[in-house]
Scaffold this motif. Structure first.
Motif, short mmCIF file in Angstrom:
data_model
loop_
_atom_site.label_atom_id
_atom_site.label_comp_id
_atom_site.label_asym_id
_atom_site.label_seq_id
_atom_site.Cartn_x
_atom_site.Cartn_y
_atom_site.Cartn_z
N MET A 1 -47.92 -109.25 76.44
CA MET A 1 -47.19 -109.49 75.22
C MET A 1 -46.23 -108.34 74.93
N GLY A 2 -46.25 -107.33 75.77
CA GLY A 2 -45.32 -106.23 75.60
C GLY A 2 -45.68 -105.26 74.48
N TRP A 3 -46.94 -105.19 74.13
CA TRP A 3 -47.34 -104.31 73.04
C TRP A 3 -47.86 -102.96 73.50
N VAL A 4 -48.16 -102.84 74.80
CA VAL A 4 -48.73 -101.60 75.31
C VAL A 4 -48.00 -101.17 76.58
N GLU A 5 -47.62 -99.90 76.61
CA GLU A 5 -47.05 -99.32 77.83
C GLU A 5 -48.20 -98.65 78.59
N VAL A 6 -48.27 -98.90 79.90
CA VAL A 6 -49.33 -98.32 80.72
C VAL A 6 -48.70 -97.30 81.67
N TYR A 7 -49.23 -96.09 81.60
CA TYR A 7 -48.80 -95.04 82.52
C TYR A 7 -49.95 -94.81 83.48
N PRO A 8 -49.77 -95.15 84.76
CA PRO A 8 -50.89 -95.08 85.70
C PRO A 8 -51.36 -93.64 85.94
N GLY A 9 -52.62 -93.53 86.20
CA GLY A 9 -53.19 -92.23 86.55
C GLY A 9 -53.10 -92.02 88.06
N PHE A 10 -53.51 -90.85 88.49
CA PHE A 10 -53.50 -90.57 89.92
C PHE A 10 -54.49 -89.46 90.24
N ARG A 29 -52.91 -93.63 81.01
CA ARG A 29 -52.64 -93.54 79.57
C ARG A 29 -52.07 -94.85 79.07
N LEU A 30 -52.43 -95.19 77.85
CA LEU A 30 -51.93 -96.38 77.20
C LEU A 30 -51.21 -95.95 75.93
N ARG A 31 -50.06 -96.53 75.67
CA ARG A 31 -49.28 -96.17 74.48
C ARG A 31 -48.73 -97.44 73.85
N ALA A 32 -48.84 -97.52 72.53
CA ALA A 32 -48.31 -98.67 71.80
C ALA A 32 -46.79 -98.67 71.87
N THR A 33 -46.20 -99.87 72.05
CA THR A 33 -44.74 -99.98 72.06
C THR A 33 -44.23 -100.02 70.62
N GLN A 34 -42.93 -99.84 70.46
CA GLN A 34 -42.33 -99.88 69.12
C GLN A 34 -42.51 -101.26 68.49
N SER A 35 -42.48 -102.33 69.31
CA SER A 35 -42.67 -103.67 68.73
C SER A 35 -44.09 -103.82 68.17
N PHE A 36 -45.07 -103.25 68.84
CA PHE A 36 -46.44 -103.32 68.33
C PHE A 36 -46.59 -102.48 67.06
N LEU A 37 -46.02 -101.28 67.07
CA LEU A 37 -46.09 -100.43 65.88
C LEU A 37 -45.38 -101.10 64.70
N GLY A 38 -44.27 -101.78 64.97
CA GLY A 38 -43.56 -102.49 63.91
C GLY A 38 -44.39 -103.63 63.34
N LEU A 39 -45.05 -104.39 64.21
CA LEU A 39 -45.92 -105.48 63.76
C LEU A 39 -47.06 -104.93 62.90
N ALA A 40 -47.67 -103.85 63.34
CA ALA A 40 -48.76 -103.24 62.58
C ALA A 40 -48.25 -102.77 61.22
N GLU A 41 -47.07 -102.18 61.20
CA GLU A 41 -46.50 -101.68 59.95
C GLU A 41 -46.24 -102.81 58.97
N GLU A 42 -45.84 -103.98 59.47
CA GLU A 42 -45.63 -105.14 58.61
C GLU A 42 -46.91 -105.50 57.86
N HIS A 43 -48.05 -105.19 58.48
CA HIS A 43 -49.36 -105.47 57.87
C HIS A 43 -49.97 -104.22 57.24
N GLN A 44 -49.14 -103.21 57.03
CA GLN A 44 -49.53 -101.94 56.42
C GLN A 44 -50.67 -101.25 57.18
N ILE A 45 -50.57 -101.31 58.51
CA ILE A 45 -51.51 -100.59 59.37
C ILE A 45 -50.69 -99.52 60.08
N TYR A 46 -51.10 -98.27 59.93
CA TYR A 46 -50.37 -97.14 60.49
C TYR A 46 -51.27 -96.37 61.46
N PRO A 47 -50.69 -95.64 62.41
CA PRO A 47 -51.51 -94.93 63.39
C PRO A 47 -52.56 -94.00 62.79
N ASP A 48 -52.31 -93.45 61.61
CA ASP A 48 -53.27 -92.52 61.02
C ASP A 48 -54.27 -93.19 60.08
#
Length: 146
Positions: A1-10, A29-48
């Motif tokens: 769905m394009g909500w998580v960026e995956v950076y492979p380990g080695f 490593r896994l990192r939320a994409t801006q689209s996921f952070l935006g969706l969360a923000e619409e529902h008043q959910i923030y990383p902290d």
């Protein structure tokens, strides 16, 4: 769905003193994409503030954990594994004791993100003489307590 960026380990291996060793490694490593952070923000959910929206239900997890005896791994570090707790009346008693402690903690206020919750961890559960009568350290498992 394009909500998580995956950076492979080695892992890069090398040879030292006749053996194979890990020279350098980096975990995936896994990192939320801006689209996921935006969706969360619409529902008043923030990383902290996720703890305000998603609480762990300690009632569905066992308050008692049993681990095998520790052994030293290739790097000399002591490690043990979680195992299925041997069934015994003493297991039920240990679980009830921890539940009573957690219920007592619920009756009080704390300046923490969550009310402290505990679990009891026994080691050497794979030994024939194991009977929930030795050890069993209490560990706090609630957020904001460590």
């Amino acid at each position: 769905m394009g909500w998580v960026e995956v950076y492979p380990g080695f892992r890069h291996y090398g040879e030292f003193d006749g053996g194979v060793t890990v020279e350098i490694a980096k975990a995936r490593r896994l990192r939320a994409t801006q689209s996921f952070l935006g969706l969360a923000e619409e529902h008043q959910i923030y990383p902290d503030t996720p703890i305000q929206h998603f609480r762990k239900d300690h009632a569905v997890t066992s308050p008692v954990e049993v681990k095998t005896s520790s052994i030293r791994n290739a790097r000399g570090k002591k490690v043990s594994k979680k195992m299925k707790p041997p069934q015994s009346p003493k297991l039920r008693m240990a679980m009830e004791q921890v539940r009573e402690i957690n219920a007592f903690m619920e009756q009080h206020s704390f300046s923490l993100e969550q009310v402290p919750q505990f679990k009891r961890v026994f080691n050497k559960g794979d030994e024939p003489s194991f009977d929930y009568d030795l050890g069993g350290r209490l560990y706090c498992i609630a957020a904001g307590t460590g």
